[in-house]
Design an enzyme around this catalytic site. Structure first.
Site, PDB file in Angstrom:
ATOM      1  N   GLY A 178      31.381  27.916  23.353  1.00 23.51           N
ATOM      2  CA  GLY A 178      32.046  28.309  24.714  1.00 23.51           C
ATOM      3  C   GLY A 178      31.223  27.967  25.807  1.00 23.51           C
ATOM      4  O   GLY A 178      30.081  28.200  25.804  1.00 23.51           O
ATOM      5  N   ALA A 179      31.770  26.905  26.782  1.00 20.17           N
ATOM      6  CA  ALA A 179      30.831  26.619  27.978  1.00 20.17           C
ATOM      7  C   ALA A 179      31.587  26.773  28.951  1.00 20.17           C
ATOM      8  O   ALA A 179      31.819  25.985  30.051  1.00 20.17           O
ATOM      9  CB  ALA A 179      30.750  25.038  27.459  1.00 20.17           C
TER      10      ALA A 179
ATOM     11  N   SER B 187      31.836  23.454  22.979  1.00 14.45           N
ATOM     12  CA  SER B 187      33.135  23.929  23.729  1.00 14.45           C
ATOM     13  C   SER B 187      34.074  23.094  22.924  1.00 14.45           C
ATOM     14  O   SER B 187      34.140  22.277  22.179  1.00 14.45           O
ATOM     15  CB  SER B 187      32.985  23.540  25.091  1.00 14.45           C
ATOM     16  OG  SER B 187      34.110  23.665  25.999  1.00 14.45           O
TER      17      SER B 187
ATOM     18  N   ALA C 131      35.717  25.199  18.253  1.00 14.38           N
ATOM     19  CA  ALA C 131      35.652  25.720  16.950  1.00 14.38           C
ATOM     20  C   ALA C 131      37.028  26.142  16.403  1.00 14.38           C
ATOM     21  O   ALA C 131      37.817  26.785  17.133  1.00 14.38           O
ATOM     22  CB  ALA C 131      34.872  26.998  17.092  1.00 14.38           C
TER      23      ALA C 131
ATOM     24  N   CYS D 163      42.123  41.839  34.136  1.00 17.96           N
ATOM     25  CA  CYS D 163      41.763  40.994  35.271  1.00 17.96           C
ATOM     26  C   CYS D 163      42.612  40.894  36.379  1.00 17.96           C
ATOM     27  O   CYS D 163      43.571  40.061  36.515  1.00 17.96           O
ATOM     28  CB  CYS D 163      41.402  39.472  34.704  1.00 17.96           C
ATOM     29  SG  CYS D 163      40.588  38.524  35.590  1.00 17.96           S
TER      30      CYS D 163
ATOM     31  N   GLY E 239      31.517  38.076  37.127  1.00 17.42           N
ATOM     32  CA  GLY E 239      30.468  37.147  37.261  1.00 17.42           C
ATOM     33  C   GLY E 239      29.230  38.219  37.203  1.00 17.42           C
ATOM     34  O   GLY E 239      28.228  37.595  36.484  1.00 17.42           O
TER      35      GLY E 239
ATOM     36  N   CYS F  49      32.594  42.293  43.152  1.00 16.18           N
ATOM     37  CA  CYS F  49      33.732  41.506  43.215  1.00 16.18           C
ATOM     38  C   CYS F  49      33.874  40.995  44.825  1.00 16.18           C
ATOM     39  O   CYS F  49      33.963  41.644  45.456  1.00 16.18           O
ATOM     40  CB  CYS F  49      34.960  41.966  42.751  1.00 16.18           C
ATOM     41  SG  CYS F  49      36.254  40.767  42.528  1.00 16.18           S
TER      42      CYS F  49
HETATM   43  C1  LIG Z   1      41.845  32.832  37.864  1.00 19.90           C
HETATM   44  C2  LIG Z   1      40.483  33.811  37.732  1.00 19.90           C
HETATM   45  C3  LIG Z   1      39.738  34.140  38.876  1.00 19.90           C
HETATM   46  C4  LIG Z   1      38.508  34.811  38.542  1.00 19.90           C
HETATM   47  N1  LIG Z   1      37.916  34.954  39.858  1.00 19.90           N
HETATM   48  C5  LIG Z   1      36.610  35.600  39.720  1.00 19.90           C
HETATM   49  C6  LIG Z   1      35.696  35.931  40.629  1.00 19.90           C
HETATM   50  O1  LIG Z   1      35.919  35.213  41.672  1.00 19.90           O
HETATM   51  N2  LIG Z   1      34.782  36.502  40.528  1.00 19.90           N
HETATM   52  C7  LIG Z   1      34.195  36.832  39.433  1.00 19.90           C
HETATM   53  O2  LIG Z   1      32.963  37.592  39.363  1.00 19.90           O
HETATM   54  N3  LIG Z   1      34.929  36.701  38.234  1.00 19.90           N
HETATM   55  C8  LIG Z   1      36.085  36.180  38.189  1.00 19.90           C
HETATM   56  N4  LIG Z   1      36.981  36.060  37.280  1.00 19.90           N
HETATM   57  C9  LIG Z   1      36.584  36.761  36.168  1.00 19.90           C
HETATM   58  C10 LIG Z   1      35.389  35.878  35.181  1.00 19.90           C
HETATM   59  O3  LIG Z   1      34.404  35.797  35.816  1.00 19.90           O
HETATM   60  C11 LIG Z   1      36.088  34.582  34.777  1.00 19.90           C
HETATM   61  O4  LIG Z   1      37.297  34.739  33.830  1.00 19.90           O
HETATM   62  C12 LIG Z   1      35.086  33.916  33.938  1.00 19.90           C
HETATM   63  O5  LIG Z   1      35.413  32.411  33.913  1.00 19.90           O
HETATM   64  C13 LIG Z   1      34.758  34.438  32.584  1.00 19.90           C
HETATM   65  O6  LIG Z   1      33.785  33.608  31.940  1.00 19.90           O
HETATM   66  P1  LIG Z   1      33.438  33.611  30.416  1.00 19.90           P
HETATM   67  O7  LIG Z   1      32.379  32.729  30.186  1.00 19.90           O
HETATM   68  O8  LIG Z   1      33.387  34.901  29.727  1.00 19.90           O
HETATM   69  O9  LIG Z   1      34.872  32.885  30.059  1.00 19.90           O
HETATM   70  P2  LIG Z   1      35.549  31.594  30.437  1.00 19.90           P
HETATM   71  O10 LIG Z   1      34.974  31.033  31.809  1.00 19.90           O
HETATM   72  O11 LIG Z   1      36.869  31.440  29.944  1.00 19.90           O
HETATM   73  O12 LIG Z   1      34.807  30.414  29.301  1.00 19.90           O
HETATM   74  C14 LIG Z   1      35.445  30.278  27.989  1.00 19.90           C
HETATM   75  C15 LIG Z   1      34.821  28.884  27.579  1.00 19.90           C
HETATM   76  O13 LIG Z   1      35.053  28.984  26.036  1.00 19.90           O
HETATM   77  C16 LIG Z   1      35.709  27.725  25.900  1.00 19.90           C
HETATM   78  N5  LIG Z   1      36.497  27.924  24.410  1.00 19.90           N
HETATM   79  C17 LIG Z   1      37.521  28.739  24.190  1.00 19.90           C
HETATM   80  N6  LIG Z   1      37.835  28.633  22.870  1.00 19.90           N
HETATM   81  C18 LIG Z   1      37.200  27.724  22.398  1.00 19.90           C
HETATM   82  C19 LIG Z   1      37.050  27.574  21.074  1.00 19.90           C
HETATM   83  N7  LIG Z   1      37.652  27.409  20.068  1.00 19.90           N
HETATM   84  N8  LIG Z   1      36.128  26.418  20.759  1.00 19.90           N
HETATM   85  C20 LIG Z   1      34.997  26.209  21.737  1.00 19.90           C
HETATM   86  N9  LIG Z   1      34.972  26.649  22.989  1.00 19.90           N
HETATM   87  C21 LIG Z   1      36.052  27.508  23.271  1.00 19.90           C
HETATM   88  C22 LIG Z   1      36.690  27.549  26.683  1.00 19.90           C
HETATM   89  O14 LIG Z   1      37.203  26.282  26.841  1.00 19.90           O
HETATM   90  C23 LIG Z   1      35.911  27.956  27.873  1.00 19.90           C
HETATM   91  O15 LIG Z   1      35.088  26.719  28.549  1.00 19.90           O
HETATM   92  C24 LIG Z   1      38.078  35.462  37.491  1.00 19.90           C
HETATM   93  C25 LIG Z   1      39.044  35.063  36.054  1.00 19.90           C
HETATM   94  C26 LIG Z   1      40.145  34.424  36.530  1.00 19.90           C
HETATM   95  C27 LIG Z   1      41.250  34.258  35.224  1.00 19.90           C
END
Ligand SMILES: Cc1cc2nc3c(=O)[nH]c(=O)nc-3n(C[C@H](O)[C@H](O)[C@H](O)COP(=O)(O)OP(=O)(O)OC[C@H]3O[C@@H](n4cnc5c(N)ncnc54)[C@H](O)[C@@H]3O)c2cc1C
Length: 426
Positions: free
Chosen positions: A8-9, A34, A78, A160, A321, A354
């Site tokens: 995941g990236a 990713s 993956a 969320c 975040g 937040c």
């Molecule tokens: C619309 C929105 C706004 C948000 N705004 C905020 C904010 O302002 N401040 C805050 O703190 N938080 C915010 N959040 C909450 C949180 O910070 C985010 O959801 C954040 O992007 C989560 O990070 P993550 O790395 O866990 O997941 P993601 O950022 O979703 O990253 C997951 C990664 O894994 C990859 N992936 C998925 N499946 C596979 C696979 N099978 N193989 C390889 N790669 C894969 C995806 O493509 C993606 O790149 C927000 C969430 C949403 C949905």
């Protein structure tokens, strides 16, 4: 030599790959996997969905960033994780073996749990991915040519909520700028027991602040709402009493709707005994490590955490975040410790911080710890929140482009919040 793979990236995965790389000696290998060639900055999706941003402004190509940092990279994605074999099966049929794995795959969006929900085959928009926000941005221009009622909100089991509030407020700002707000009745439909609950039992006066913001903007709301189905132009939901009985059935007409879906873990993890819970979220201990497969760690939205409190309609706890950054730093140090023959001892600071943008101003909150009663339970509002959010976007994208491991929340956002708190006391 040890091989650490980060799966995941997104916000968690990019930071994890870079921090793990920096925590380890050169002889060890780090690989990021990713399913996309780019990093995408999810928090700006509400702006993209009203065309205040262009998609390319929110993407960073990952291959050059990882190459500069001596991190191997594939965007094949993956298909399945095989933790008992220390192996990840990729979508192209190849496999990558690891000594240590960091899972940072974010959520799968569970639109299928409600008939008619979501942008692919359903009738509501989404801002959860950049691609969804791009689809919404096109529909938004068409809607503004011929406006009507809007429904925005959060389905049952959502964790969320912040983006739903942000998007509703940003939409109001955009409609006012266009001079057509008076043509658009708006309803916010949420599974939360009250406005401003946010899956956290409220933080400071988020109830008062967000209710007042909705009143100022003429947005009506329905809480304890169990959305049951969406048909073209109509969202159906049951409003529940506190004891779970049905208070009222609603059929809400709309010309434009966006509902946050519930999350689950991704398919590549679903059902793996010992690794994930029944909804596919990665089970971790206080050191971010899976108790069954001790060479597997989890960071970000993909990890399992219990809800803050029982609610009449199910709600989940957000992972934001600041919390994700602290999970990443703990994980990088713990993997380095284990590789050096020591016990992992670093723990993430599970606080909710937040910034929710309203387009011109916004609401900020800090919940430390996440579950009440808390040592810090602070919320505030003002124009500074809007500018802090813009700064967060700029800092974060610059950090990814430069391959820096600098924690944005720790270094900038918490300082800004500290200054604002001090300003209010003086
Ligand atoms: C619309 C929105 C706004 C948000 N705004 C905020 C904010 O302002 N401040 C805050 O703190 N938080 C915010 N959040 C909450 C949180 O910070 C985010 O959801 C954040 O992007 C989560 O990070 P993550 O790395 O866990 O997941 P993601 O950022 O979703 O990253 C997951 C990664 O894994 C990859 N992936 C998925 N499946 C596979 C696979 N099978 N193989 C390889 N790669 C894969 C995806 O493509 C993606 O790149 C927000 C969430 C949403 C949905």
């Amino acid at each position: 030599m040890a091989h650490v793979v980060v799966l995941g990236a997104g916000i968690g995965g990019v930071a994890a790959a870079i921090e793990v790389r920096e925590a380890l000696k050169k002889e060890h290998k780090v690989t990021a996997i990713s399913d996309l060639p780019n990093f995408q900055f999810t928090p700006s999706n509400p702006w993209l969905a009203v065309n205040w941003r262009k998609p390319d402004e929110l993407k960073v190509p990952l291959a050059p960033v990882f190459k500069k940092k001596n991190i191997d990279f594939t965007d094949v994605g993956a298909k399945r994780v095989h933790p008992a074999e220390n192996r990840i099966e990729l979508n192209d049929g190849e496999s990558i073996s690891y000594d240590y794995l960091v899972i940072a795959t974010g959520p799968k969006l569970a639109f299928g749990e409600i008939p008619g929900l979501g942008p692919h085959g359903g009738h509501t928009h989404s801002i959860c991915t950049l691609q969804h926000a791009e689809i919404a941005s096109k529909a938004w221009e068409e809607f503004c040519e011929n406006p009507g009622p809007i429904v925005i909100g959060a389905s049952p089991a959502v964790s969320c909520f912040g983006p739903a509030y942000e998007y509703a407020m940003i939409i109001v700002s955009d409609l006012r700028k266009r001079g057509i707000r008076h043509k658009v009745p708006m309803t916010f439909v949420t599974s939360e027991p009250y406005i401003g609950h946010l899956g956290l039992g409220g933080v400071g006066d988020t109830k008062g602040l967000l209710e007042s913001a909705f009143r100022d903007r003429d947005v009506k709301w329905i809480t304890n709402a169990k959305t049951t189905s969406v048909e073209p132009g109509v969202l159906k939901c049951q409003e529940l009493n506190d004891d779970g009985s049905v208070k009222k059935e609603h059929e809400l007409p709309f010309k434009f709707a966006m509902m946050m879906p519930a999350f689950t873990g991704i398919d590549a993890l679903m059902g793996i005994e010992g690794l994930v819970n029944p909804r596919g979220f990665v089970i971790i201990d206080k050191n971010q490590r899976n108790p069954t497969f001790k060479n597997v760690f989890g960071v970000g939205v993909c990890v399992a955490i219990p809800p803050a409190e029982p609610t009449p309609v199910a709600t989940g706890m957000p992972k934001t975040g600041y919390m994700i950054e602290s999970m990443v730093t703990a994980t990088a140090h713990n993997i380095a410790a284990v590789i050096n023959g020591k016990e992992p001892k670093e723990e993430g600071t599970w606080n909710a911080v937040c910034l929710a943008d309203f387009g011109d101003r916004g609401v900020a909150f800090v919940a430390r710890p996440q579950i009440p009663p808390r040592n810090v339970n602070w919320s505030s509002q003002g124009r500074w929140v809007h500018w802090a959010k813009v700064a967060y976007e700029k800092y974060f994208l610059r950090k990814v482009r430069n391959g820096q491991s600098e924690p944005v929340y720790e270094r900038y956002i918490m300082k800004l919040i500290g200054i604002e708190r001090l300003r209010r006391v003086l």
